[in-house]
Design a protein around this motif. Structure first.
Motif, PDB file in Angstrom:
ATOM      1  N   VAL A 267       0.845  -1.412   0.140  1.00 45.60           N
ATOM      2  CA  VAL A 267      -0.111   0.058  -0.010  1.00 45.60           C
ATOM      3  C   VAL A 267       0.840   1.219  -0.203  1.00 45.60           C
ATOM      4  O   VAL A 267       1.649   1.364   0.786  1.00 45.60           O
ATOM      5  CB  VAL A 267      -0.993  -0.137   1.202  1.00 45.60           C
ATOM      6  CG1 VAL A 267      -1.855   1.263   1.118  1.00 45.60           C
ATOM      7  CG2 VAL A 267      -1.907  -1.293   1.319  1.00 45.60           C
ATOM      8  N   HIS A 268       0.750   2.267  -0.841  1.00 43.81           N
ATOM      9  CA  HIS A 268       1.215   3.411  -1.196  1.00 43.81           C
ATOM     10  C   HIS A 268       2.665   3.115  -2.043  1.00 43.81           C
ATOM     11  O   HIS A 268       2.613   3.507  -3.073  1.00 43.81           O
ATOM     12  CB  HIS A 268       1.652   4.166   0.136  1.00 43.81           C
ATOM     13  CG  HIS A 268       0.353   4.503   0.837  1.00 43.81           C
ATOM     14  ND1 HIS A 268      -0.836   4.953   0.451  1.00 43.81           N
ATOM     15  CD2 HIS A 268       0.009   4.323   2.303  1.00 43.81           C
ATOM     16  CE1 HIS A 268      -1.636   5.044   1.408  1.00 43.81           C
ATOM     17  NE2 HIS A 268      -1.235   4.609   2.539  1.00 43.81           N
ATOM     18  N   ALA A 269       3.503   2.736  -1.369  1.00 39.36           N
ATOM     19  CA  ALA A 269       4.975   2.317  -2.088  1.00 39.36           C
ATOM     20  C   ALA A 269       5.216   3.566  -2.868  1.00 39.36           C
ATOM     21  O   ALA A 269       5.621   3.551  -3.800  1.00 39.36           O
ATOM     22  CB  ALA A 269       4.664   1.214  -2.679  1.00 39.36           C
ATOM     23  N   THR A 270       5.171   4.795  -2.024  1.00 36.59           N
ATOM     24  CA  THR A 270       5.114   6.139  -2.965  1.00 36.59           C
ATOM     25  C   THR A 270       6.608   6.131  -3.386  1.00 36.59           C
ATOM     26  O   THR A 270       6.930   6.837  -4.473  1.00 36.59           O
ATOM     27  CB  THR A 270       4.709   7.163  -2.174  1.00 36.59           C
ATOM     28  OG1 THR A 270       3.345   6.707  -1.626  1.00 36.59           O
ATOM     29  CG2 THR A 270       4.635   8.498  -2.938  1.00 36.59           C
ATOM     30  N   HIS A 271       7.569   5.999  -2.248  1.00 37.64           N
ATOM     31  CA  HIS A 271       9.046   6.583  -2.699  1.00 37.64           C
ATOM     32  C   HIS A 271       9.890   5.332  -2.882  1.00 37.64           C
ATOM     33  O   HIS A 271      10.317   4.403  -2.219  1.00 37.64           O
ATOM     34  CB  HIS A 271       9.452   7.254  -1.239  1.00 37.64           C
ATOM     35  CG  HIS A 271       8.582   8.554  -1.261  1.00 37.64           C
ATOM     36  ND1 HIS A 271       8.520   9.798  -1.975  1.00 37.64           N
ATOM     37  CD2 HIS A 271       7.660   8.790  -0.330  1.00 37.64           C
ATOM     38  CE1 HIS A 271       7.856  10.619  -1.325  1.00 37.64           C
ATOM     39  NE2 HIS A 271       7.092   9.989  -0.406  1.00 37.64           N
ATOM     40  N   LEU A 272      10.256   5.199  -4.137  1.00 44.01           N
ATOM     41  CA  LEU A 272      10.746   3.712  -4.675  1.00 44.01           C
ATOM     42  C   LEU A 272      12.182   4.165  -5.312  1.00 44.01           C
ATOM     43  O   LEU A 272      11.898   5.452  -6.253  1.00 44.01           O
ATOM     44  CB  LEU A 272       9.943   3.071  -5.468  1.00 44.01           C
ATOM     45  CG  LEU A 272       8.410   2.381  -4.938  1.00 44.01           C
ATOM     46  CD1 LEU A 272       7.765   1.768  -5.839  1.00 44.01           C
ATOM     47  CD2 LEU A 272       8.702   1.775  -3.731  1.00 44.01           C
ATOM     48  N   ASP A 273      13.040   3.468  -5.591  1.00 45.96           N
ATOM     49  CA  ASP A 273      14.104   3.672  -6.569  1.00 45.96           C
ATOM     50  C   ASP A 273      13.991   2.780  -7.440  1.00 45.96           C
ATOM     51  O   ASP A 273      13.071   1.906  -7.617  1.00 45.96           O
ATOM     52  CB  ASP A 273      15.603   3.669  -5.928  1.00 45.96           C
ATOM     53  CG  ASP A 273      15.794   2.265  -5.431  1.00 45.96           C
ATOM     54  OD1 ASP A 273      15.192   1.211  -5.881  1.00 45.96           O
ATOM     55  OD2 ASP A 273      16.825   1.922  -4.638  1.00 45.96           O
ATOM     56  N   ASP A 274      14.521   3.072  -8.605  1.00 45.14           N
ATOM     57  CA  ASP A 274      14.203   2.082  -9.802  1.00 45.14           C
ATOM     58  C   ASP A 274      14.138   0.373  -9.611  1.00 45.14           C
ATOM     59  O   ASP A 274      13.514  -0.216  -9.949  1.00 45.14           O
ATOM     60  CB  ASP A 274      15.098   2.438 -11.084  1.00 45.14           C
ATOM     61  CG  ASP A 274      14.607   1.878 -12.210  1.00 45.14           C
ATOM     62  OD1 ASP A 274      13.506   2.012 -12.705  1.00 45.14           O
ATOM     63  OD2 ASP A 274      15.206   1.071 -13.135  1.00 45.14           O
ATOM     64  N   ALA A 275      15.280   0.179  -8.655  1.00 41.03           N
ATOM     65  CA  ALA A 275      15.455  -1.340  -8.525  1.00 41.03           C
ATOM     66  C   ALA A 275      14.046  -1.713  -7.760  1.00 41.03           C
ATOM     67  O   ALA A 275      13.550  -3.218  -7.775  1.00 41.03           O
ATOM     68  CB  ALA A 275      16.681  -1.614  -7.722  1.00 41.03           C
ATOM     69  N   GLU A 276      13.585  -0.757  -6.895  1.00 46.29           N
ATOM     70  CA  GLU A 276      12.199  -1.228  -6.015  1.00 46.29           C
ATOM     71  C   GLU A 276      11.101  -1.310  -6.946  1.00 46.29           C
ATOM     72  O   GLU A 276      10.310  -2.410  -6.683  1.00 46.29           O
ATOM     73  CB  GLU A 276      12.079  -0.414  -5.032  1.00 46.29           C
ATOM     74  CG  GLU A 276      13.106  -0.419  -3.825  1.00 46.29           C
ATOM     75  CD  GLU A 276      13.101   0.704  -2.927  1.00 46.29           C
ATOM     76  OE1 GLU A 276      13.035   0.317  -1.579  1.00 46.29           O
ATOM     77  OE2 GLU A 276      12.676   1.890  -3.157  1.00 46.29           O
TER      78      GLU A 276
END
Length: 458
Positions: A267-276
């Protein structure tokens, strides 16, 4: 009769004409036949869509909507909003939880949600003591679902710590306190309620509130195939705290140490880098996106364009319920991306270039997966969940079927949902819920009681 003849129906393969829908007494579709002859004596409709899945809800927060929009002395954020929510949550009773949930479900049904995943973390009494029946408050939400006809996935929440590193819970979090055994016990107590209209999974609240070890234990203890949801990477501060504690970003930490698969909803997973972003897409998990709440709390924007390109699965939720409309949720999911990328028409694939149709169908698929229920499409064997749109409204009057979803999602603010069938039961007719007056009266009484015992809303 348990049948409906539809001039234009959105089936999994796209729009089809002259569709005969039939369902049984249990609430499952038994016949979906396109290009059918119109039977005598069967009700008719112009435009029908599958009902939408709301994959993330905290029902009690419906009562807070619009009451936290005053600026404080310093910069306001999710964290200052959370303090106000805690004060409200400290006072609410099981009876009030049921009344507020029923009001929310009526509103969600009227706007086109026919399934809802309740991320339920108010487990204990105001003094922090367990109720005589530990599943008391979850049962209240289930009762609200039964009374209104809303299809539910109940997700009792594991909430053991106040922050990374097993920080002790704060006094205002005492109502949320649970361990793995508590959650598995609540899930077992809810077992008799499972059926066509209700599923039971579980939810580690976040990596702040549950350790990796607890997350693994809960995932292995829950019956196979049951849905698992978790808040993750909602705020930049959460990412920074995770790195300071573990040396890893939250999604990175979860993916590296827990077997995340298709039964998970992040849920949300708003702030991710490309690997994530790549890791979530590869896992088959659903990204649970709640644009109106994420905007209201100043969370940020999910990297949707990259996620779609990787074949990622997503759905939508109304979370804190500043909106109860899937139209608004999907509209702002797309509009947020347009603002970020400074271009139009972001959410599409080469196979489906119509943005409205892509968003509705993709959110249905992801939402159905996250709910763990037989929903998300007009198909034989799935639940009879559908929306009848108002074909006489100026936005839809005589419109070509290819333009219906564009009109529905991106034109005006009128609610175009006229009738709603949920689990084979007509729960909304002519824009009104069949129990709307009684539900609203109980909600009003609950709000009077809460205002009398709280500074919130005064």
């Amino acid at each position: 009769m348990r049948a409906l003849f539809v001039r234009h129906a959105l089936l999994p393969e796209g729009w089809r004409r002259d569709v005969l829908l039939e369902w049984d007494a249990y609430g499952d579709l038994t016949r979906v036949e396109a290009e059918a002859a119109a039977p005598l004596g069967v009700a008719r409709a112009d435009y029908v869509l599958p009902g939408m899945v709301n994959l993330h809800s905290h029902a009690f927060q419906r009562a807070l909507g619009g009451l936290t929009e005053r600026a404080g002395e310093g910069p306001d954020s999710f964290w200052t909003w959370r303090d106000l929510m805690y004060r409200f949550a400290a006072r609410i009773t099981p009876e009030q939880i049921e009344a507020i949930a029923a009001q929310l479900f009526v509103e969600c049904l009227r706007h086109g949600y026919t399934s809802l995943c309740e991320f339920h973390y108010l487990q204990r009494g105001p003094d922090g003591q367990a109720y005589a029946r530990p599943a008391e408050t979850a049962e209240r939400v289930a009762a609200a679902g039964h009374a209104t006809g809303m299809g539910l996935t109940l997700l009792p929440v594991l909430y053991s710590h106040a922050g990374f590193g097993e920080q002790p819970l704060r006094p205002e979090q005492r109502r949320f306190r649970t361990n793995v055994d508590d959650i598995l016990g609540i899930a077992e107590a809810l077992q008799p309620l499972r059926g066509g209209q209700l599923e039971v999974g579980a939810a580690p609240h976040s990596l702040r509130a549950a350790t990796i070890g607890q997350v693994r234990e809960l995932a292995s203890g829950l019956p196979a195939g049951r849905p698992l949801h978790i808040h993750i990477a909602e705020q930049q501060a959460e990412v920074e705290q995770s790195i300071a504690f573990s040396g890893r970003r939250p999604v990175q930490n979860l993916m590296e140490q827990v077997e995340v698969d298709a039964r998970w909803c992040l849920v949300h997973a708003t702030h991710l880098d490309d690997a994530e972003v790549q890791a979530i897409a590869r896992s088959g998990a659903v990204a649970g996106l709640c644009p109106t709440t994420e905007a209201n709390l100043g969370d940020g924007l999910f990297p949707l364009q990259r996620f779609i390109a990787l074949g990622g699965r997503f759905g939508i939720g109304s979370d804190s319920h500043v909106s109860q409309s899937p139209v608004e949720e999907l509209r702002w999911l797309e509009y947020g991306q347009r603002l970020v990328h400074q271009r139009r028409n972001v959410a599409f694939t080469n196979e489906q270039r119509d943005v409205g149709q892509y968003l509705w169908q993709a959110a249905l698929r992801g939402g159905a997966q996250a709910a763990g229920r037989k929903v998300g499409a007009l198909r034989e064997g799935l639940r009879a969940d559908l929306l009848v749109l108002d074909g006489s409204h100026p936005n839809l009057d005589g419109v070509a079927e290819a333009d219906v979803l564009g009109r529905f999602l991106f034109c005006g603010n009128d609610n175009l949902v006229r009738d709603v069938l949920c689990g084979g039961r007509w729960v909304v007719q002519g824009g009104r819920h069949v129990a709307q007056d009684a539900v609203t009266q109980r909600y009003r009484q609950a709000m009077i009681e809460l205002r009398d015992s709280s500074e919130v809303g005064q």
